[in-house]
Design a protein around this motif. Structure first.
Motif, PDB file in Angstrom:
ATOM      1  N   GLY A   1       0.808  -1.216   0.000  1.00  0.00           N
ATOM      2  CA  GLY A   1       0.000   0.000   0.000  1.00  0.00           C
ATOM      3  C   GLY A   1       0.839   1.262   0.000  1.00  0.00           C
ATOM      4  N   VAL A   2       1.895   1.263   0.791  1.00  0.00           N
ATOM      5  CA  VAL A   2       2.787   2.429   0.842  1.00  0.00           C
ATOM      6  C   VAL A   2       3.434   2.652  -0.523  1.00  0.00           C
ATOM      7  N   SER A   3       3.902   1.571  -1.138  1.00  0.00           N
ATOM      8  CA  SER A   3       4.521   1.690  -2.468  1.00  0.00           C
ATOM      9  C   SER A   3       3.518   2.225  -3.483  1.00  0.00           C
ATOM     10  N   LEU A   4       2.309   1.672  -3.459  1.00  0.00           N
ATOM     11  CA  LEU A   4       1.278   2.130  -4.391  1.00  0.00           C
ATOM     12  C   LEU A   4       0.960   3.608  -4.174  1.00  0.00           C
ATOM     13  N   GLN A   5       0.907   4.017  -2.925  1.00  0.00           N
ATOM     14  CA  GLN A   5       0.638   5.431  -2.612  1.00  0.00           C
ATOM     15  C   GLN A   5       1.726   6.322  -3.210  1.00  0.00           C
ATOM     16  N   HIS A   6       2.973   5.909  -3.048  1.00  0.00           N
ATOM     17  CA  HIS A   6       4.085   6.687  -3.612  1.00  0.00           C
ATOM     18  C   HIS A   6       4.053   6.708  -5.138  1.00  0.00           C
TER      19      HIS A   6
ATOM     20  N   SER B   1      -3.609   5.633  -5.472  1.00  0.00           N
ATOM     21  CA  SER B   1      -4.275   5.715  -4.169  1.00  0.00           C
ATOM     22  C   SER B   1      -5.382   4.686  -3.974  1.00  0.00           C
ATOM     23  N   GLU B   2      -6.173   4.440  -4.994  1.00  0.00           N
ATOM     24  CA  GLU B   2      -7.273   3.478  -4.865  1.00  0.00           C
ATOM     25  C   GLU B   2      -6.726   2.084  -4.550  1.00  0.00           C
ATOM     26  N   GLU B   3      -5.684   1.689  -5.261  1.00  0.00           N
ATOM     27  CA  GLU B   3      -5.072   0.383  -5.021  1.00  0.00           C
ATOM     28  C   GLU B   3      -4.401   0.350  -3.644  1.00  0.00           C
ATOM     29  N   ALA B   4      -3.826   1.477  -3.244  1.00  0.00           N
ATOM     30  CA  ALA B   4      -3.193   1.568  -1.924  1.00  0.00           C
ATOM     31  C   ALA B   4      -4.231   1.330  -0.829  1.00  0.00           C
ATOM     32  N   LEU B   5      -5.402   1.925  -0.990  1.00  0.00           N
ATOM     33  CA  LEU B   5      -6.479   1.724  -0.008  1.00  0.00           C
ATOM     34  C   LEU B   5      -6.853   0.244   0.099  1.00  0.00           C
ATOM     35  N   LEU B   6      -6.954  -0.419  -1.035  1.00  0.00           N
ATOM     36  CA  LEU B   6      -7.300  -1.839  -1.023  1.00  0.00           C
ATOM     37  C   LEU B   6      -6.237  -2.660  -0.295  1.00  0.00           C
ATOM     38  N   ALA B   7      -4.976  -2.321  -0.508  1.00  0.00           N
ATOM     39  CA  ALA B   7      -3.890  -3.038   0.164  1.00  0.00           C
ATOM     40  C   ALA B   7      -3.941  -2.807   1.678  1.00  0.00           C
ATOM     41  N   HIS B   8      -4.179  -1.563   2.087  1.00  0.00           N
ATOM     42  CA  HIS B   8      -4.275  -1.277   3.523  1.00  0.00           C
ATOM     43  C   HIS B   8      -5.493  -1.974   4.124  1.00  0.00           C
TER      44      HIS B   8
ATOM     45  N   VAL C   1      -3.116   3.909  10.068  1.00  0.00           N
ATOM     46  CA  VAL C   1      -2.473   5.209   9.835  1.00  0.00           C
ATOM     47  C   VAL C   1      -2.251   5.437   8.340  1.00  0.00           C
ATOM     48  N   ASN C   2      -1.734   4.424   7.676  1.00  0.00           N
ATOM     49  CA  ASN C   2      -1.464   4.571   6.240  1.00  0.00           C
ATOM     50  C   ASN C   2      -2.737   4.611   5.423  1.00  0.00           C
ATOM     51  N   LYS C   3      -3.776   3.953   5.872  1.00  0.00           N
ATOM     52  CA  LYS C   3      -5.072   4.058   5.202  1.00  0.00           C
ATOM     53  C   LYS C   3      -5.575   5.505   5.304  1.00  0.00           C
ATOM     54  N   GLY C   4      -5.423   6.074   6.489  1.00  0.00           N
ATOM     55  CA  GLY C   4      -5.819   7.475   6.671  1.00  0.00           C
ATOM     56  C   GLY C   4      -5.053   8.399   5.764  1.00  0.00           C
ATOM     57  N   ALA C   5      -3.770   8.159   5.616  1.00  0.00           N
ATOM     58  CA  ALA C   5      -2.939   8.990   4.726  1.00  0.00           C
ATOM     59  C   ALA C   5      -3.403   8.835   3.274  1.00  0.00           C
ATOM     60  N   ALA C   6      -3.736   7.608   2.885  1.00  0.00           N
ATOM     61  CA  ALA C   6      -4.204   7.371   1.523  1.00  0.00           C
ATOM     62  C   ALA C   6      -5.549   8.066   1.277  1.00  0.00           C
ATOM     63  N   LEU C   7      -6.420   8.040   2.277  1.00  0.00           N
ATOM     64  CA  LEU C   7      -7.713   8.702   2.157  1.00  0.00           C
ATOM     65  C   LEU C   7      -7.563  10.218   2.062  1.00  0.00           C
ATOM     66  N   ALA C   8      -6.553  10.745   2.751  1.00  0.00           N
ATOM     67  CA  ALA C   8      -6.321  12.188   2.737  1.00  0.00           C
ATOM     68  C   ALA C   8      -5.886  12.665   1.358  1.00  0.00           C
ATOM     69  N   ASN C   9      -5.330  11.758   0.583  1.00  0.00           N
ATOM     70  CA  ASN C   9      -4.894  12.122  -0.757  1.00  0.00           C
ATOM     71  C   ASN C   9      -6.030  11.886  -1.708  1.00  0.00           C
TER      72      ASN C   9
END
Length: 166
Positions: free
Chosen positions: A127-132, A136-143, A158-166
């Motif tokens: 998820g972190v890699s996908l976010q970078h 973002s949508e795929e990152a959310l699914l991973a989290h 925490v990382n889900k929250g960061a992904a949602l913020a983006n």
């Protein structure tokens, strides 16, 4: 239980690795770290199911990461991959991610998940890699998958929250 000569040899190498590691933790002498590395590798190849030696090798990989010696860490995780493919691939993912190589980190985490689909830390790092990578949508699914595996996994929340913020 009968102990084979391979088991005794692995135990000797593991003991050498422990002794050198203890010396390294007391002195910070990098030559002790090298002795630990060599002895640990000898132990895991002497007795393929020697879990403690593999665990020590993994810990050694993270020491190399902490000292930013990513090349040496990757060599360690290459060996780990032969015994525990999920943990070896995950270690590669960590080294790539910390160097900003998010496509390679994603690939490594996918390899870890191929070996162990319930590896919550690999889902998190995927998820972190996908976010970078701006996915973002795929990152959310991973989290979400990491949270599904362990609802109390704070880092995933925490990382889900960061992904949602983006």
């Amino acid at each position: 239980m009968t102990l084979t000569s391979k088991t005794w040899l692995a135990l000797k190498h593991y003991t050498d690795a422990l002794e050198a590691y203890n010396s390294y933790t007391l002195t910070g002498n990098k030559s002790d770290l090298e002795i630990t590395r060599r002895s640990c590798i000898r132990a895991v190849y002497s007795e393929r199911n020697y879990k403690k030696a593999v665990d020590m090798l993994i810990a050694l990989g993270y020491i190399y990461i902490k000292t930013k010696n990513f090349r040496q860490a990757q060599k360690i995780f290459h060996h780990v991959s032969k015994f525990q493919p999920d943990r070896g691939a995950f270690g590669f993912g960590v080294t790539f991610g910390l160097q900003g190589e998010y496509s390679d980190a994603l690939r490594a985490n996918n390899e870890a998940l191929k070996a162990n689909s319930r590896y919550k830390e690999a889902w998190l790092n995927k998820g972190v890699s996908l976010q970078h990578l701006g996915r973002s949508e795929e990152a959310l699914l991973a989290h979400d998958k990491a949270i599904e595996i362990d609802p109390n996994f704070a880092d995933a929340w925490v990382n889900k929250g960061a992904a949602l913020a983006n």
